[in-house]
Design an enzyme around this catalytic site. Structure first.
Site, PDB file in Angstrom:
ATOM      1  N   LYS A 102     -12.544   8.482 -29.498  1.00 22.26           N
ATOM      2  CA  LYS A 102     -12.011   7.789 -28.531  1.00 22.26           C
ATOM      3  C   LYS A 102     -12.762   6.917 -27.863  1.00 22.26           C
ATOM      4  O   LYS A 102     -13.643   7.076 -27.193  1.00 22.26           O
ATOM      5  CB  LYS A 102     -11.520   8.741 -27.368  1.00 22.26           C
ATOM      6  CG  LYS A 102     -10.479   8.061 -26.404  1.00 22.26           C
ATOM      7  CD  LYS A 102      -9.713   9.062 -25.443  1.00 22.26           C
ATOM      8  CE  LYS A 102      -8.821   8.349 -24.355  1.00 22.26           C
ATOM      9  NZ  LYS A 102      -7.900   7.723 -25.047  1.00 22.26           N
ATOM     10  N   ARG A 161     -15.425  12.147 -30.240  1.00 20.25           N
ATOM     11  CA  ARG A 161     -14.078  12.790 -30.837  1.00 20.25           C
ATOM     12  C   ARG A 161     -13.450  11.290 -31.631  1.00 20.25           C
ATOM     13  O   ARG A 161     -12.325  11.531 -32.228  1.00 20.25           O
ATOM     14  CB  ARG A 161     -13.040  13.261 -29.812  1.00 20.25           C
ATOM     15  CG  ARG A 161     -13.566  14.736 -29.337  1.00 20.25           C
ATOM     16  CD  ARG A 161     -12.213  15.289 -28.849  1.00 20.25           C
ATOM     17  NE  ARG A 161     -11.004  14.294 -28.174  1.00 20.25           N
ATOM     18  CZ  ARG A 161     -11.554  13.966 -26.446  1.00 20.25           C
ATOM     19  NH1 ARG A 161     -12.306  14.893 -25.840  1.00 20.25           N
ATOM     20  NH2 ARG A 161     -10.527  13.390 -25.957  1.00 20.25           N
ATOM     21  N   ASP A 197       0.762  -1.198   0.017  1.00 18.41           N
ATOM     22  CA  ASP A 197      -0.013   0.008  -0.142  1.00 18.41           C
ATOM     23  C   ASP A 197       0.884   1.291  -0.087  1.00 18.41           C
ATOM     24  O   ASP A 197       0.313   2.114  -0.348  1.00 18.41           O
ATOM     25  CB  ASP A 197      -0.902  -0.021   1.062  1.00 18.41           C
ATOM     26  CG  ASP A 197      -1.851  -1.051   1.315  1.00 18.41           C
ATOM     27  OD1 ASP A 197      -1.995  -1.840   0.206  1.00 18.41           O
ATOM     28  OD2 ASP A 197      -2.472  -1.306   2.533  1.00 18.41           O
TER      29      ASP A 197
HETATM   30  O1  F6P Z   1      -2.451  -3.916   3.381  1.00 16.98           O
HETATM   31  C1  F6P Z   1      -2.327  -4.697   2.003  1.00 16.98           C
HETATM   32  C2  F6P Z   1      -3.752  -5.048   1.505  1.00 16.98           C
HETATM   33  O2  F6P Z   1      -3.251  -5.909   0.460  1.00 16.98           O
HETATM   34  C3  F6P Z   1      -4.356  -4.083   0.982  1.00 16.98           C
HETATM   35  O3  F6P Z   1      -4.328  -3.419  -0.288  1.00 16.98           O
HETATM   36  C4  F6P Z   1      -5.724  -4.681   1.084  1.00 16.98           C
HETATM   37  O4  F6P Z   1      -6.868  -4.057   1.368  1.00 16.98           O
HETATM   38  C5  F6P Z   1      -5.658  -5.600   2.391  1.00 16.98           C
HETATM   39  O5  F6P Z   1      -4.379  -6.099   2.343  1.00 16.98           O
HETATM   40  C6  F6P Z   1      -6.385  -7.040   2.030  1.00 16.98           C
HETATM   41  O6  F6P Z   1      -6.409  -7.687   3.219  1.00 16.98           O
HETATM   42  P1  F6P Z   1      -6.375  -9.365   3.214  1.00 16.98           P
HETATM   43  O7  F6P Z   1      -5.380 -10.260   2.678  1.00 16.98           O
HETATM   44  O8  F6P Z   1      -6.532  -9.453   4.565  1.00 16.98           O
HETATM   45  O9  F6P Z   1      -7.713  -9.766   2.375  1.00 16.98           O
END
Ligand code: F6P
Length: 321
Positions: A216, A214, A130
């Site tokens: 796109k 346009r 993240d």
């Molecule tokens: O914090 C890492 C992360 O992959 C986030 O991006 C995501 O919201 C979360 O963990 C998902 O958590 P879990 O693997 O517990 O579902």
């Protein structure tokens, strides 16, 4: 207090490069005559005494693999007084002088709480796809996750262009739009929806319809999971514009895979930095990369909400549509 024995663990969501960090901690600490315990399944392993002595051989052949050989959990028990007491008992029993938890802000919040109660020296290593740790520009794993999402979006573009469709691609990031912004920029996506900026559906539909006039005819819009659901937004766009839309949720694909060179080298540098930080007498800290160098920040600071500067990337993505 001199540090003779440390314990390393990985906690929270795994991030590609965690193994490289474990390897670096183990081998660098060993080179400094510090013994290392590997703790399994994060804080859970401290509570339940699941740990063993690691040496250089224990971490052979892992620098290039995703996930974590130590396993990981989100351990609710460690948030309780009873859980922390049991973890502390393990630390005493095994004569562990300091901890190196590798993880994101949930891991650091737990580490900080534990330090406040038991004063066991602790230096965390910032690892999370993240990239949302305050005071740290880049965490282990975020570069790999962006590249994984990029490869997926490049594939989606082939079919989006061929079938002249609109794609909404949801990426991870929890409350942060970092992955979304980086991947939207590098994949040349037409738009991006992030939690840091208000989302205006009618203006997006207006842009799509105008673009269509346009000529796109295919769009790829990246949606950060913290800003909304790609499936829902795709449905709404279809209802408003009558244009064919599809949604793709990349999900946990972004968490796995071989770490990139950057994730591995960062992990290796941070493993060394964490051990050096403990040997210097630092405690209640986290190490990470900031402004191109390796820094150690107070855990208290690291667990505050990170305010990301998004304007320049966000505006550029929209300008280049
Ligand atoms: O914090 C890492 C992360 O992959 C986030 O991006 C995501 O919201 C979360 O963990 C998902 O958590 P879990 O693997 O517990 O579902």
């Amino acid at each position: 207090m001199s540090i003779k024995r440390i314990a390393v663990l990985t906690a929270g969501g795994d991030a590609p490069g965690m193994n490289a960090a474990v390897r670096s901690v183990v081998r660098y600490a060993t080179s400094k005559k510090v013994e290392v315990y590997g703790v399994f399944r994060g804080w859970w392993g401290l509570i339940n005494e699941e740990l063993k002595v690691f040496n250089g051989r224990s971490v052979s052949g892992i620098i290039n693999s995703g996930g974590t050989i130590l396993k990981t959990t989100r351990c609710l028990d460690f948030q309780t007084e009873e859980g922390q007491k049991r973890a502390y008992d393990t630390i005493k029993k095994y004569a562990i002088d300091a901890l190196v938890p590798i993880g994101g802000n949930g891991t650091f919040a737990a580490a900080h709480g534990f330090f406040k109660r038991y004063k066991v020296p602790c230096v965390g290593i910032a690892a999370s796809i993240d990239n949302d740790i305050n005071g740290i520009d880049t965490t282990i794993g975020s570069d790999t996750a962006i590249n994984t999402a990029l490869a997926a979006i490049d594939n989606i573009r082939d079919t989006a262009t061929s079938m002249e469709r609109i794609f909404l691609v949801e990426v991870m990031g929890r409350g942060s739009g970092y992955i979304a912004l980086q991947v939207a920029l590098s994949a040349g996506c037409e738009d991006v929806v992030i939690p840091e900026r208000k989302f205006d559906l009618s203006s997006m539909c207006h842009d799509i319809v105008n673009g269509n006039i346009r000529g796109k005819v295919s769009w790829i819009i990246v949606v950060a999971e913290g800003a909304g659901s790609a499936v829902e937004i795709a449905k709404e766009i279809n209802e408003i514009t009558s244009l064919e839309t599809r949604a793709v949720v990349l999900g946990h694909i972004q968490r796995g895979g071989r770490p990139t060179a950057f994730s591995r080298s960062l992990a290796t540098l941070l493993g060394q930095a964490a051990v050096d930080s403990l040997l210097k007498g630092e405690q209640d800290k986290a190490v990470g990369m900031c402004a191109g160098g390796i820094v150690s920040v107070d855990l208290e600071t690291a667990i505050q909400k990170k305010e990301m500067q998004v304007d320049s990337l966000y505006n550029l993505i929209k300008t280049l549509t």
